[in-house]
Design a protein around this motif. Structure first.
Motif, PDB file in Angstrom:
ATOM      1  N   PHE A   1      -5.556   6.339  -5.494  1.00  0.00           N
ATOM      2  CA  PHE A   1      -4.872   7.054  -4.407  1.00  0.00           C
ATOM      3  C   PHE A   1      -5.113   6.287  -3.107  1.00  0.00           C
ATOM      4  CE2 PHE A   1      -6.452   9.966  -7.662  1.00  0.00           C
ATOM      5  CZ  PHE A   1      -5.254  10.528  -8.102  1.00  0.00           C
ATOM      6  N   PRO A   2      -4.339   5.215  -2.866  1.00  0.00           N
ATOM      7  CA  PRO A   2      -4.700   4.255  -1.818  1.00  0.00           C
ATOM      8  C   PRO A   2      -4.632   4.815  -0.403  1.00  0.00           C
ATOM      9  CG  PRO A   2      -2.511   3.780  -2.722  1.00  0.00           C
ATOM     10  CD  PRO A   2      -3.117   4.845  -3.580  1.00  0.00           C
ATOM     11  N   ASN A   3      -3.881   5.898  -0.202  1.00  0.00           N
ATOM     12  CA  ASN A   3      -3.713   6.416   1.167  1.00  0.00           C
ATOM     13  C   ASN A   3      -4.523   7.674   1.445  1.00  0.00           C
ATOM     14  OD1 ASN A   3      -1.812   4.364   1.755  1.00  0.00           O
ATOM     15  ND2 ASN A   3      -0.274   5.517   0.591  1.00  0.00           N
ATOM     16  N   ALA A   4      -5.356   8.060   0.496  1.00  0.00           N
ATOM     17  CA  ALA A   4      -6.056   9.342   0.643  1.00  0.00           C
ATOM     18  C   ALA A   4      -7.394   9.186   1.350  1.00  0.00           C
ATOM     19  CB  ALA A   4      -6.281   9.963  -0.733  1.00  0.00           C
ATOM     20  N   GLU A   5      -7.670  10.132   2.248  1.00  0.00           N
ATOM     21  CA  GLU A   5      -9.029  10.250   2.766  1.00  0.00           C
ATOM     22  C   GLU A   5      -9.837  11.031   1.742  1.00  0.00           C
ATOM     23  OE1 GLU A   5     -11.411  11.556   6.771  1.00  0.00           O
ATOM     24  OE2 GLU A   5      -9.914  12.967   6.024  1.00  0.00           O
TER      25      GLU A   5
END
Ligand SMILES: [Zn+2]
Length: 326
Positions: free
Chosen positions: A164-168
């Motif tokens: 999930f490359p864009n998840a914080e």
């Protein structure tokens, strides 16, 4: 009407089947259909206030049963409880079902599945997420209940790529403090070392980007963390609220519901502080039952949603019925 016994039910069904076949003209006899040979997508949705909640199935682990699974009950009683609920008596069924909340402005994933790294019979979460119309890169926030591999392994593939490359990624601060501490690793019994090493594999090179939260913090609009320490030192659950509707995401407050709802006093060998786990479990379940709050259990049968009722010996699960419309 004659009483329906198993014998005359089966006999009746056979008669009906042969009768139906006999009256069909040859061109009406259905053609043999090929076997599907695989399961259908495991995705369920519901509306929670203004939010949309999706659960997507990752699969199941049949954990070989250890005679010491329950520290404070005889093994025979545990096996009877399994047999009474039509479960195997030599394996503990542990399904995995992560949950996604779409708040309208954010996509929040709670726990991540296994990415095929815990059991051969699990690892379908990624495919089911896509079947649900959600691309992994669209996930904004990941909330982690605790650091056991079945909850965090989905953050990375076997090769180490972030799924999930864009998840914080948000984790309980006490969980981070315990598992990422080298002194705890060095003092840990051998059986627990793999959990420390796995937590390092997942988090070490993204440590500075991981948000460590405290109990009571609001992590996304309407989604708050609740301390439920015991199963692990920082195990946390999540309360989701929108427009008067509520959902309690229980994580591993209990695992297999047919064992640990019906026997809430049972302390599993994977509950690191068994007595505290039981105390917190009862507190949360009492509240969910009294206030009739919808609950999600990561290890409940898919779609892993339902209500809890109080019964004489503990609690029971009333699974949510599949609703075709949101
Ligand atoms: Zn778990």
């Amino acid at each position: 009407m004659a009483a329906l016994t198993r014998r005359n039910f089966l006999a009746g069904a056979a008669l009906a089947a042969s009768g139906a076949a006999a009256t069909l003209a040859p061109e009406q006899v259905p053609a043999a259909a090929p076997f599907a040979g695989k399961q259908a997508a495991g995705v369920y949705r519901l509306k929670l206030g203004d939010y949309e909640v999706t659960t997507a199935y990752d699969g199941i682990w049949l954990e070989p049963l250890d005679a010491k699974l329950v520290a404070n009950a005889p093994f025979g009683e545990v096996q009877k409880a399994l047999a009474d609920t039509f479960q195997p008596t030599d394996k503990l069924p542990l399904p995995f079902t992560p949950l996604i909340v779409n708040t309208g402005s954010r996509l929040v994933l709670i726990d991540t599945g296994t990415a095929g790294q815990v059991a051969d019979s699990a690892g379908t979460f990624g495919a089911n997420l896509v079947a649900a119309g959600i691309e992994p890169r669209a996930i904004d926030t990941i909330l982690i209940s605790h650091f056991h591999p079945d909850h965090i392994d989905g953050i990375r593939t076997k090769d180490g790529a972030l799924v999930f490359p864009n998840a914080e990624i948000c984790v309980p601060a006490p969980e981070w403090a315990y598992w990422m501490d080298d002194a705890n690793l060095n003092a840990a019994p051998k059986s627990r070392r793999m959990f420390f090493l796995n937590a390092r594999r997942i988090f070490q090179d993204i440590a500075k980007d991981v948000r460590k939260f405290s109990a009571g913090e609001e992590l996304a609009p309407g989604i708050g963390a609740v301390a439920a320490y015991g199963h692990t030192p920082g195990h946390s659950v999540f309360a989701v609220r929108s427009a008067g509707a509520a959902l309690l995401v229980l994580g591993d407050t209990l695992t297999n519901p047919y064992l640990f709802l019906r026997h809430p006093d049972w302390q599993a060998n994977f509950d690191m502080d068994g007595a505290l786990t039981v105390e917190i479990r009862k507190r949360l379940l009492d509240r969910a039952a009294a206030e009739r709050i919808l609950v999600h259990g990561y290890h409940f049968p898919f779609p892993a949603l339902g209500h809890v009722t109080a019964i004489a010996s503990g609690y029971d699960l009333v699974p949510l019925m599949w609703q075709p419309a949101l």
